[in-house]
Design an enzyme around this catalytic site. Structure first.
Site, mmCIF file in Angstrom:
data_model
loop_
_atom_site.group_PDB
_atom_site.id
_atom_site.type_symbol
_atom_site.label_atom_id
_atom_site.label_comp_id
_atom_site.label_asym_id
_atom_site.label_seq_id
_atom_site.Cartn_x
_atom_site.Cartn_y
_atom_site.Cartn_z
ATOM 1 N N LYS A 128 5.447 -43.353 31.219
ATOM 2 C CA LYS A 128 4.928 -44.610 30.669
ATOM 3 C C LYS A 128 3.520 -44.429 30.117
ATOM 4 O O LYS A 128 3.191 -44.925 29.028
ATOM 5 C CB LYS A 128 4.946 -45.684 31.751
ATOM 6 C CG LYS A 128 6.351 -46.112 32.167
ATOM 7 C CD LYS A 128 6.328 -47.142 33.280
ATOM 8 C CE LYS A 128 7.738 -47.579 33.673
ATOM 9 N NZ LYS A 128 7.741 -48.573 34.765
ATOM 10 N N SER A 171 9.957 -53.687 36.189
ATOM 11 C CA SER A 171 8.574 -53.300 35.927
ATOM 12 C C SER A 171 7.936 -54.062 34.774
ATOM 13 O O SER A 171 6.742 -53.913 34.530
ATOM 14 C CB SER A 171 8.503 -51.794 35.640
ATOM 15 O OG SER A 171 9.250 -51.468 34.484
#
Length: 805
Positions: free
Chosen positions: A724, A681
């Site tokens: 996140k 990611s």
């Protein structure tokens, strides 16, 4: 031998059934048949001689010629005793052998035509005959020893004759032989062959008798040992009773039997327990096997085969309990309320297996405890962390020393109910080694279609687990085996926001710790600002476990001051916090003060929540080397190479030197090098940092991003978006770039975070470069030649995709 006559004679005949007469032997028997009685009367009225001949089939009442053997014995009637019912008992002495020629008359009595063979007398015999005679004496003496008390007269009468023929007839008359074998000896006219046959028969009989004697001796030894054990056992009972230490084994066995009969179990289980009880009754007192059986019976009898708590499936009660003990966790509460509602409408339905997945300290275990309380079920907790032996789950065979049931059955025993809530904690921490795979052993227990017949290795009996409610907890699903994960319904518990932590501390943690430390509400107060300071500067976690320890530390320091009478009551504020907890461990999280070239903010997921992941890129003259530092995993290294390849394919559009990969060295660094990092990611973050370093355009410090990148610049979806974005919120980020495919996940993000952040959803890196990079730098301010991208603000979460043409 002296020949008597070669002519035939006619004399009365008795057909014998099952017996054989031998010459020179005295025997007695009863006579019952009328024809036989008449034959005796005829013999007594003449010379008292009678011909005794055996029948082939004793069942025939009136034999014919073909029903009789060929050789019989002419005997002299010595004595007659008349018995009631017209029967006689006679004593006869054999004279000589005679050949049967046929029946002459069978009207009143049987008259036979016979041919007298020879009257045997003593003759001189060879040394071979002497050897056979001596062998027969020894064998016969041994035979008498094995069958009955030896008769010295019998052995002496045999030894004094010295005639092989007589010896053979004597032995055949006095040993137990089948009728056909006696007839064979009678029909043998040669004395030497006759004694040889008898010796062979004696050898065979002796072998049989010796085997019988061995078996008899072993049986007697066992009986004597058993009798001795019983005597000693009774003596031991008496001694123990005298010492006041004893108990009646029979009473113990009856108590076990009563409990087994009282159990509400299937016949299969009852038969098994009664069989074990029977084995126990045969064991000597104090034996190791008896202790094993007692332990097994005690365990089986303690199991709640039919005992269950009354379940209270009430949605209102469940909602009230969950809200009172937990703040937030709306998704988890909603799923549990659904479960309770279904139970309320359909009590017989079997519930699914719930798996609560989330970072440490987010309340997974306490949620399970609240569910047990709301449903009025007993709770049993099994910690699976570090278990790597399959027998821990299913138990050991009871034949092993120290065997015990597995943890599933042990939990049911602990709960004392057949329908408890069993919490399988840390299911993702299961190990695996040469002793088996515990996760495979859990497959049967966690399958509602087959756990009604769960078999523990120790019990060896089916136990119904279908009424047990299983809840498992884990920090991640990555390490859970796929078949096991497929049996569970995963419910994710995400990180708490700072506001949620504040409310949890005010409503639950602080009151609990204050009571635990003996403080009254009037003696200690903590302001909201102080709690926020604890959250932001003294802890960094997804859950609230460390925060609870810090609040406990405040309570301890306050207790000391109150006991020392420094103050009667204390009010802890943010300004006074350093007096209780010392210097702050973490600095306030804030974004970089200015935009920098080659520095991009990424977002990462960890097992303890979301984190900011900075990527630093530096370009300098060299030979085209790509240096990667920061304790990176293979996947992250591949993401860096993919980003470099993408940039090489877009050098013209990006205004980058086409030969940069030959004449420039690139160094990518991820700070906090001691922390391992991996995952795809960070691909978009690496690409932006490299483009910034190669073009000289600074990256906006209020932007953070996450997404996997391909060689063509496509942005692929990622996981852990809630954690996140929460990390971005903590660091003061204003805008977050996410993959377009993750746009639907924005619904799961906390409302506070959604209101504070702007989101850009993109499916290609080209569409976000003008937004994240400052204008200027190398060649051209607009790299794409397209329209300017509009970044929405406020509560609207727009998806923007720009053309690169």
């Amino acid at each position: 031998m002296n020949e008597i006559s070669n002519k035939s004679e006619i004399m009365p005949m008795l057909a014998l059934r099952g017996i054989t007469a031998f010459p020179k032997m005295v025997m007695n028997f009863e006579v019952e048949r009328p024809v036989s009685v008449a034959a005796l009367e005829k013999a007594l009225s003449s010379d008292r001689r009678v011909f005794l001949l055996a029948q082939k089939d004793p069942r025939i009442e009136m034999p014919e010629t073909h029903d009789l053997y060929d050789v019989g014995t002419v005997c002299l009637i010595k004595q007659v005793l008349r018995l009631p019912q017209n029967s006689l008992r006679i004593m006869v002495e054999g004279i000589c052998r005679a050949r049967f020629l046929g029946i002459v008359s069978n009207k009143k009595y049987l008259a036979a035509s016979v041919e007298l063979l020879e009257l045997e007398t003593e003759t001189k015999h060879s040394s071979k005959a002497e050897v056979m005679l001596r062998q027969s004496y020894e064998l016969y003496a041994h035979y008498l020893d094995l069958t009955s008390s030896p008769s010295p007269e019998s052995i002496a009468a045999l030894a004094s004759s010295g005639d092989p023929g007589y010896a053979a007839d004597y032995i055949a008359q006095n040993i137990r032989l089948r009728h056909p074998e006696k007839q064979q000896i009678l029909e043998e006219l040669s004395p030497y062959k006759r004694i040889e046959k008898v010796n062979k028969i004696l050898l065979r009989e002796l072998e049989i008798l010796e085997v019988e004697e061995q078996l008899k001796r072993k049986t007697q030894d066992r009986l004597m040992q058993a009798q001795r054990d019983n005597i000693l056992r009774e003596q031991l009972k008496t001694i123990r009773a005298e010492l006041g230490e004893g108990g009646d084994d029979s009473g113990e066995l009856e108590e076990y039997r009563y409990k087994i009969e009282k159990l509400k179990v299937s016949e299969q289980v009852r038969e098994k327990l009664l069989k074990e009880l029977s084995r126990l009754s045969k064991q000597p007192f104090g034996s190791a096997e008896a202790s094993v059986i007692r332990g097994y019976l005690d365990t089986c009898l303690e199991l709640p085969w039919s005992k269950a708590t009354k379940e209270e499936a009430d949605v209102e009660v469940a909602r009230r309990v969950l809200d009172a003990e937990h703040y937030g966790l709306e998704k988890v509460k909603e799923r549990i309320i659904e479960f309770v509602a279904v139970k309320q409408l359909a009590p017989e339905v079997k519930g699914s297996i719930l798996c609560l997945v989330g970072p440490p300290g987010t309340g997974k275990t306490s949620i399970a405890m609240s569910v047990a309380k709301a449903l009025n079920r007993k709770l049993a907790r099994i910690s699976l962390g570090g278990i790597h032996d399959e027998a821990e789950i299913r138990g050991h065979r009871k034949t092993y020393v120290g065997a015990m049931p597995g943890r599933i059955i042990a939990a049911v025993l602990q709960a004392g109910s057949r329908n408890p809530l069993i919490l399988l904690d840390e299911i993702d921490k299961l190990g695996k080694d040469h002793r088996g795979d515990p996760s495979a052993a859990l497959l049967e227990a966690l399958d509602s279609e087959q756990n009604y017949n769960f078999r523990d290795h120790y019990l060896e009996l089916p136990f119904d687990l279908s009424d047990v409610l299983f809840i498992t907890t884990a920090n991640t699903t990555e390490t859970i085996s796929r078949p096991l994960l497929d049996r569970m319904e995963v419910i994710e518990l995400t990180s708490y926001t700072d506001e949620e932590k504040l409310q949890i501390a005010k409503r639950h943690i602080f009151p609990r710790q204050r009571r635990k430390h003996g403080l009254k509400a009037s003696q200690l107060k903590i302001s909201d600002d102080a709690i926020r300071e604890v959250i932001s500067r003294y802890t960094r976690e997804s859950g609230v476990r460390v925060m609870e320890r810090k609040i406990a530390e405040i309570c301890r320091k306050a207790a000391v001051r109150i006991v020392d009478k420094e103050a009667k009551s204390l009010n802890v504020t943010a300004a006074k916090l350093e007096e209780y907890l010392g210097a702050a461990k973490y600095k306030p999280e804030s974004m970089a003060a200015k935009n920098e070239v080659g520095l991009a903010h990424g977002l990462a997921w960890t097992s303890v929540g979301g984190e900011m992941l900075n990527v630093e890129a530096t370009v300098f003259d060299g030979s085209g080397k790509l240096e990667l530092t920061g304790n990176l995993g293979d996947v992250m290294k591949e993401s860096a190479k993919a980003a470099e390849s993408y940039i090489r394919s877009r050098v013209k559009e990006l205004g980058i030197d086409p030969e940069f990969y030959k004449n420039k060295d690139i160094h990518l660094h991820f700070p906090e090098g001691a922390v391992p990092k991996d995952g795809p990611s960070a691909g978009i973050t690496i690409a932006v940092a490299l483009i910034s370093a190669l073009t000289g355009r600074a990256v906006r410090s209020d932007f953070a991003m996450t997404g996997e990148i391909t060689l063509r610049g496509r942005i692929l979806p990622i996981g852990g978006l809630k954690e996140k974005t929460m990390a971005a919120y903590r660091h003061g980020i204003k805008t977050v770039i996410i993959p377009l495919d993750n746009e639907a996940d924005l619904k799961e993000i906390d409302q506070t975070v959604r209101n504070a952040l702007n989101f850009i959803a993109a499916d290609h890196i080209d569409s976000i470069l003008d937004s994240v990079l400052e204008a200027g730098g190398s060649e051209g301010d607009n790299l794409h030649g397209g329209e300017e991208m509009f970044v929405p603000t406020g509560d609207v979460r727009a998806s923007v995709t720009m053309s690169t043409q």
